[in-house]
Design a protein around this motif. Sequence first.
Motif, mmCIF file in Angstrom:
data_model
loop_
_atom_site.group_PDB
_atom_site.id
_atom_site.type_symbol
_atom_site.label_atom_id
_atom_site.label_comp_id
_atom_site.label_asym_id
_atom_site.label_seq_id
_atom_site.Cartn_x
_atom_site.Cartn_y
_atom_site.Cartn_z
ATOM 1 N N THR A 80 0.827 -1.208 0.000
ATOM 2 C CA THR A 80 0.000 0.000 0.000
ATOM 3 C C THR A 80 0.859 1.256 0.000
ATOM 4 O O THR A 80 0.626 2.183 -0.784
ATOM 5 C CB THR A 80 -0.933 0.000 1.225
ATOM 6 O OG1 THR A 80 -1.740 -1.177 1.197
ATOM 7 C CG2 THR A 80 -1.812 1.227 1.242
ATOM 8 N N ILE A 81 1.861 1.292 0.863
ATOM 9 C CA ILE A 81 2.734 2.468 0.924
ATOM 10 C C ILE A 81 3.510 2.626 -0.381
ATOM 11 O O ILE A 81 3.689 3.738 -0.880
ATOM 12 C CB ILE A 81 3.677 2.360 2.139
ATOM 13 C CG1 ILE A 81 2.864 2.501 3.425
ATOM 14 C CG2 ILE A 81 4.770 3.413 2.081
ATOM 15 C CD1 ILE A 81 3.631 2.193 4.678
ATOM 16 N N GLY A 82 3.948 1.511 -0.955
ATOM 17 C CA GLY A 82 4.655 1.568 -2.228
ATOM 18 C C GLY A 82 3.787 2.107 -3.347
ATOM 19 O O GLY A 82 4.228 2.945 -4.145
ATOM 20 N N LEU A 83 2.554 1.638 -3.418
ATOM 21 C CA LEU A 83 1.645 2.145 -4.452
ATOM 22 C C LEU A 83 1.322 3.620 -4.251
ATOM 23 O O LEU A 83 1.208 4.377 -5.223
ATOM 24 C CB LEU A 83 0.366 1.315 -4.482
ATOM 25 C CG LEU A 83 0.505 -0.070 -5.084
ATOM 26 C CD1 LEU A 83 -0.785 -0.858 -4.909
ATOM 27 C CD2 LEU A 83 0.875 0.012 -6.549
ATOM 28 N N MET A 84 1.194 4.040 -2.992
ATOM 29 C CA MET A 84 0.951 5.459 -2.737
ATOM 30 C C MET A 84 2.159 6.298 -3.168
ATOM 31 O O MET A 84 1.991 7.389 -3.709
ATOM 32 C CB MET A 84 0.653 5.700 -1.257
ATOM 33 C CG MET A 84 -0.713 5.211 -0.852
ATOM 34 S SD MET A 84 -1.258 5.694 0.799
ATOM 35 C CE MET A 84 0.071 5.195 1.831
ATOM 36 N N ALA A 85 3.362 5.787 -2.950
ATOM 37 C CA ALA A 85 4.563 6.503 -3.379
ATOM 38 C C ALA A 85 4.631 6.610 -4.891
ATOM 39 O O ALA A 85 5.007 7.661 -5.433
ATOM 40 C CB ALA A 85 5.808 5.796 -2.837
ATOM 41 N N VAL A 86 4.256 5.556 -5.591
ATOM 42 C CA VAL A 86 4.244 5.589 -7.060
ATOM 43 C C VAL A 86 3.258 6.632 -7.561
ATOM 44 O O VAL A 86 3.591 7.471 -8.418
ATOM 45 C CB VAL A 86 3.922 4.205 -7.643
ATOM 46 C CG1 VAL A 86 3.632 4.279 -9.136
ATOM 47 C CG2 VAL A 86 5.049 3.231 -7.382
ATOM 48 N N VAL A 87 2.058 6.626 -7.030
ATOM 49 C CA VAL A 87 1.033 7.580 -7.460
ATOM 50 C C VAL A 87 1.465 8.998 -7.126
ATOM 51 O O VAL A 87 1.321 9.915 -7.953
ATOM 52 C CB VAL A 87 -0.330 7.248 -6.821
ATOM 53 C CG1 VAL A 87 -1.350 8.337 -7.051
ATOM 54 C CG2 VAL A 87 -0.848 5.924 -7.376
ATOM 55 N N LEU A 88 2.013 9.206 -5.950
ATOM 56 C CA LEU A 88 2.487 10.537 -5.565
ATOM 57 C C LEU A 88 3.604 11.005 -6.471
ATOM 58 O O LEU A 88 3.623 12.167 -6.906
ATOM 59 C CB LEU A 88 2.952 10.501 -4.106
ATOM 60 C CG LEU A 88 3.289 11.827 -3.437
ATOM 61 C CD1 LEU A 88 2.026 12.687 -3.339
ATOM 62 C CD2 LEU A 88 3.876 11.595 -2.085
ATOM 63 N N GLY A 89 4.535 10.131 -6.797
ATOM 64 C CA GLY A 89 5.624 10.492 -7.699
ATOM 65 C C GLY A 89 5.134 10.824 -9.088
ATOM 66 O O GLY A 89 5.642 11.764 -9.733
ATOM 67 N N ILE A 90 4.137 10.109 -9.570
ATOM 68 C CA ILE A 90 3.586 10.403 -10.896
ATOM 69 C C ILE A 90 2.867 11.736 -10.901
ATOM 70 O O ILE A 90 3.046 12.552 -11.805
ATOM 71 C CB ILE A 90 2.652 9.264 -11.350
ATOM 72 C CG1 ILE A 90 3.470 8.004 -11.654
ATOM 73 C CG2 ILE A 90 1.843 9.669 -12.582
ATOM 74 C CD1 ILE A 90 2.630 6.757 -11.896
ATOM 75 N N PHE A 91 2.050 11.980 -9.901
ATOM 76 C CA PHE A 91 1.296 13.237 -9.852
ATOM 77 C C PHE A 91 2.203 14.443 -9.668
ATOM 78 O O PHE A 91 2.024 15.470 -10.332
ATOM 79 C CB PHE A 91 0.252 13.212 -8.725
ATOM 80 C CG PHE A 91 -0.995 12.482 -9.090
ATOM 81 C CD1 PHE A 91 -1.515 12.495 -10.365
ATOM 82 C CD2 PHE A 91 -1.680 11.748 -8.122
ATOM 83 C CE1 PHE A 91 -2.668 11.820 -10.698
ATOM 84 C CE2 PHE A 91 -2.830 11.074 -8.441
ATOM 85 C CZ PHE A 91 -3.331 11.100 -9.721
ATOM 86 N N LEU A 92 3.164 14.344 -8.787
ATOM 87 C CA LEU A 92 4.029 15.496 -8.528
ATOM 88 C C LEU A 92 5.100 15.677 -9.590
ATOM 89 O O LEU A 92 5.594 16.784 -9.788
ATOM 90 C CB LEU A 92 4.684 15.359 -7.147
ATOM 91 C CG LEU A 92 3.726 15.413 -5.960
ATOM 92 C CD1 LEU A 92 4.497 15.198 -4.655
ATOM 93 C CD2 LEU A 92 2.961 16.720 -5.926
ATOM 94 N N GLY A 93 5.460 14.602 -10.270
ATOM 95 C CA GLY A 93 6.514 14.687 -11.273
ATOM 96 C C GLY A 93 6.078 15.185 -12.624
ATOM 97 O O GLY A 93 6.887 15.558 -13.464
ATOM 98 N N SER A 94 4.765 15.219 -12.842
ATOM 99 C CA SER A 94 4.310 15.649 -14.184
ATOM 100 C C SER A 94 3.903 17.095 -14.225
ATOM 101 O O SER A 94 3.958 17.859 -13.383
ATOM 102 C CB SER A 94 3.139 14.798 -14.632
ATOM 103 O OG SER A 94 2.106 14.815 -13.691
#
Length: 75
Positions: free
Chosen positions: A61-75
């Motif tokens: 769960t924490i890993g998936l949240m980190a992926v989503v956060l990285g995608i949203f903030l990185g774009s």
Amino acid sequence: MTIFDWLIWGGAALTMLGVVLLMWCIATVARARKAGLDDAALKDKMRRVLMVNMAALGASTIGLMAVVLGIFLGS
């Protein structure tokens, strides 16, 4: 590589670790059931596997949240 790329890849690695641990839990319980243990021994084995299972779910769960956060903030 930006910090967001690191967040995405780190989150993906954490998610994969959680998935591998979940597969380990499934295999361990299947082996314990196939071994024909009595109820007390099976419950003891399941209790230990349950802790790993909850940690694996949390890591995924924490890993998936980190992926989503990285995608949203990185774009």
